[in-house]
Motif scaffolding. Structure first.
Motif, PDB file in Angstrom:
ATOM      1  N   TYR A   1       0.839  -1.210   0.000  1.00 18.32           N
ATOM      2  CA  TYR A   1       0.000   0.000   0.000  1.00 18.32           C
ATOM      3  C   TYR A   1       0.867   1.249   0.000  1.00 18.32           C
ATOM      4  O   TYR A   1       0.568   2.237  -0.669  1.00 18.32           O
ATOM      5  CB  TYR A   1      -0.932  -0.024   1.218  1.00 18.32           C
ATOM      6  N   GLU A   2       1.974   1.189   0.715  1.00 18.93           N
ATOM      7  CA  GLU A   2       2.887   2.329   0.837  1.00 18.93           C
ATOM      8  C   GLU A   2       3.576   2.664  -0.483  1.00 18.93           C
ATOM      9  O   GLU A   2       4.032   3.792  -0.674  1.00 18.93           O
ATOM     10  CB  GLU A   2       3.934   2.018   1.908  1.00 18.93           C
ATOM     11  N   ILE A   3       3.679   1.699  -1.389  1.00 19.54           N
ATOM     12  CA  ILE A   3       4.272   1.998  -2.703  1.00 19.54           C
ATOM     13  C   ILE A   3       3.202   2.069  -3.798  1.00 19.54           C
ATOM     14  O   ILE A   3       3.515   1.994  -4.988  1.00 19.54           O
ATOM     15  CB  ILE A   3       5.379   0.989  -3.096  1.00 19.54           C
ATOM     16  N   GLY A   4       1.962   2.231  -3.380  1.00 29.05           N
ATOM     17  CA  GLY A   4       0.896   2.478  -4.341  1.00 29.05           C
ATOM     18  C   GLY A   4       0.489   1.288  -5.186  1.00 29.05           C
ATOM     19  O   GLY A   4      -0.147   1.450  -6.232  1.00 29.05           O
ATOM     20  N   LYS A   5       0.823   0.074  -4.738  1.00 29.91           N
ATOM     21  CA  LYS A   5       0.462  -1.125  -5.495  1.00 29.91           C
ATOM     22  C   LYS A   5      -0.932  -1.620  -5.132  1.00 29.91           C
ATOM     23  O   LYS A   5      -1.462  -2.533  -5.767  1.00 29.91           O
ATOM     24  CB  LYS A   5       1.486  -2.248  -5.238  1.00 29.91           C
TER      25      LYS A   5
ATOM     26  N   LEU B   1      12.001  16.460  -0.335  1.00 29.09           N
ATOM     27  CA  LEU B   1      11.374  15.635   0.693  1.00 29.09           C
ATOM     28  C   LEU B   1      11.216  14.228   0.136  1.00 29.09           C
ATOM     29  O   LEU B   1      10.813  14.058  -1.019  1.00 29.09           O
ATOM     30  CB  LEU B   1      10.023  16.195   1.120  1.00 29.09           C
ATOM     31  N   LEU B   2      11.568  13.229   0.949  1.00 24.76           N
ATOM     32  CA  LEU B   2      11.512  11.825   0.526  1.00 24.76           C
ATOM     33  C   LEU B   2      10.886  11.017   1.656  1.00 24.76           C
ATOM     34  O   LEU B   2      11.517  10.784   2.692  1.00 24.76           O
ATOM     35  CB  LEU B   2      12.913  11.322   0.211  1.00 24.76           C
ATOM     36  N   SER B   3       9.639  10.597   1.464  1.00 25.31           N
ATOM     37  CA  SER B   3       8.882  10.000   2.565  1.00 25.31           C
ATOM     38  C   SER B   3       8.220   8.686   2.164  1.00 25.31           C
ATOM     39  O   SER B   3       7.627   8.588   1.087  1.00 25.31           O
ATOM     40  CB  SER B   3       7.796  10.985   3.028  1.00 25.31           C
ATOM     41  N   ASN B   4       8.329   7.686   3.049  1.00 22.52           N
ATOM     42  CA  ASN B   4       7.500   6.491   2.928  1.00 22.52           C
ATOM     43  C   ASN B   4       6.128   6.852   3.484  1.00 22.52           C
ATOM     44  O   ASN B   4       5.960   6.989   4.697  1.00 22.52           O
ATOM     45  CB  ASN B   4       8.074   5.337   3.760  1.00 22.52           C
ATOM     46  N   THR B   5       5.179   7.025   2.597  1.00 24.85           N
ATOM     47  CA  THR B   5       3.838   7.361   3.086  1.00 24.85           C
ATOM     48  C   THR B   5       2.797   6.866   2.100  1.00 24.85           C
ATOM     49  O   THR B   5       3.109   6.338   1.034  1.00 24.85           O
ATOM     50  CB  THR B   5       3.704   8.869   3.356  1.00 24.85           C
TER      51      THR B   5
ATOM     52  N   ILE C   1       5.580   7.391  -6.246  1.00 19.06           N
ATOM     53  CA  ILE C   1       6.688   7.006  -7.120  1.00 19.06           C
ATOM     54  C   ILE C   1       6.936   5.502  -7.118  1.00 19.06           C
ATOM     55  O   ILE C   1       7.835   5.013  -7.813  1.00 19.06           O
ATOM     56  CB  ILE C   1       7.987   7.766  -6.762  1.00 19.06           C
ATOM     57  N   ASN C   2       6.120   4.753  -6.363  1.00 17.79           N
ATOM     58  CA  ASN C   2       6.181   3.279  -6.328  1.00 17.79           C
ATOM     59  C   ASN C   2       7.528   2.740  -5.873  1.00 17.79           C
ATOM     60  O   ASN C   2       7.976   1.671  -6.312  1.00 17.79           O
ATOM     61  CB  ASN C   2       5.824   2.688  -7.706  1.00 17.79           C
ATOM     62  N   LEU C   3       8.177   3.487  -4.992  1.00 16.77           N
ATOM     63  CA  LEU C   3       9.454   3.093  -4.406  1.00 16.77           C
ATOM     64  C   LEU C   3       9.422   3.463  -2.932  1.00 16.77           C
ATOM     65  O   LEU C   3       8.731   4.407  -2.547  1.00 16.77           O
ATOM     66  CB  LEU C   3      10.618   3.829  -5.079  1.00 16.77           C
ATOM     67  N   ARG C   4      10.204   2.727  -2.110  1.00 17.11           N
ATOM     68  CA  ARG C   4      10.220   3.054  -0.686  1.00 17.11           C
ATOM     69  C   ARG C   4      11.613   2.846  -0.096  1.00 17.11           C
ATOM     70  O   ARG C   4      12.409   2.061  -0.605  1.00 17.11           O
ATOM     71  CB  ARG C   4       9.164   2.244   0.099  1.00 17.11           C
ATOM     72  N   LYS C   5      11.884   3.603   0.957  1.00 17.74           N
ATOM     73  CA  LYS C   5      13.100   3.411   1.731  1.00 17.74           C
ATOM     74  C   LYS C   5      12.950   2.142   2.576  1.00 17.74           C
ATOM     75  O   LYS C   5      11.841   1.845   2.994  1.00 17.74           O
ATOM     76  CB  LYS C   5      13.320   4.620   2.663  1.00 17.74           C
ATOM     77  N   PRO C   6      13.999   1.379   2.814  1.00 22.19           N
ATOM     78  CA  PRO C   6      15.408   1.666   2.542  1.00 22.19           C
ATOM     79  C   PRO C   6      15.940   1.109   1.227  1.00 22.19           C
ATOM     80  O   PRO C   6      17.157   1.018   1.061  1.00 22.19           O
ATOM     81  CB  PRO C   6      16.107   0.978   3.720  1.00 22.19           C
ATOM     82  N   ASP C   7      15.084   0.704   0.287  1.00 17.44           N
ATOM     83  CA  ASP C   7      15.579   0.155  -0.976  1.00 17.44           C
ATOM     84  C   ASP C   7      16.472   1.168  -1.674  1.00 17.44           C
ATOM     85  O   ASP C   7      16.121   2.359  -1.769  1.00 17.44           O
ATOM     86  CB  ASP C   7      14.404  -0.227  -1.883  1.00 17.44           C
TER      87      ASP C   7
END
Length: 202
Positions: free
Chosen positions: A44-48, A102-106, A137-143
């Motif tokens: 959900y956090e990466i919009g999938k 700004l770069l956020s897992n949200t 952006i369909n990406l998340r930290k810490p990748d």
């Protein structure tokens, strides 16, 4: 010399109560957030996963819950946004000494809550040159992919870039790419103290 500062959002600008969501879900009857559910939340956090499907899934695993109860529990993590932090980023934006990102897992539910409850959200967002949210952006930290994405998008030199995040796993991932980092402790440190705490970088 630092020319770009990348900020996390939660527990850097907006305060979080990280255990709160699981506590509220347990009140509704969820035994715990196991690995399978944690992986689902990350999707959900990466919009999938859509917000509608996300809520439906929780309603299936916690019977007899209303949509509003799930949304309330999910957003329980979000707390106040001290205005001094808005003043801090506004000042940096006006000075134009650094590129501000700004770069956020949200996710969509959290941003919707923030837009509805933080009156100055749009003023805050306008302070940044770019505003990257994981679900968009369909990406998340810490990748590492998410850091590579930002570096390439802005043609950044890692050693001239500072990344600030309260989660050590995220700052370690950035460090492996040569990015300077500050793993801030939200209990004892405040982003407004950046230039005194990390004076060695500036």
């Amino acid at each position: 010399m630092i020319t770009t500062i990348i900020f996390d959002f939660g527990d850097v600008f907006i305060n979080l109560d990280k255990p709160a969501t699981e506590k509220e879900l347990k009140k509704l009857g969820l035994p715990s957030i196991n690995k399978e559910l944690s992986d689902f939340n990350k999707l959900y956090e990466i919009g999938k996963i859509t917000t509608s499907d996300f809520i439906d899934h929780y309603q299936k695993i916690i019977p007899n819950t209303r949509k509003e109860q799930i949304v309330y529990a999910w957003n329980a993590i979000l707390k106040e946004f001290p205005e001094k932090r808005l003043d801090f980023i506004k000042k940096l934006s006006i000075e134009k000494k650094y590129k501000l990102l700004l770069l956020s897992n949200t996710n969509e539910l959290h941003i919707n809550w923030i837009q509805e409850n933080i009156s100055f959200y749009h003023d805050f967002k306008s302070c940044f040159d770019s505003f990257y949210l994981s679900y968009e952006i369909n990406l998340r930290k810490p990748d590492s992919d998410i850091f590579q994405y930002v570096l390439e998008e802005h043609k950044l030199t890692p050693e001239n870039t500072l990344f600030i995040d309260d989660t050590e796993e995220n700052t370690l991932a950035a460090q492996r790419l040569g990015i300077k980092t500050w793993n801030n402790n939200p209990v004892t440190e405040d982003v407004t103290e950046l230039f005194s705490i990390k004076s060695d970088l500036f």
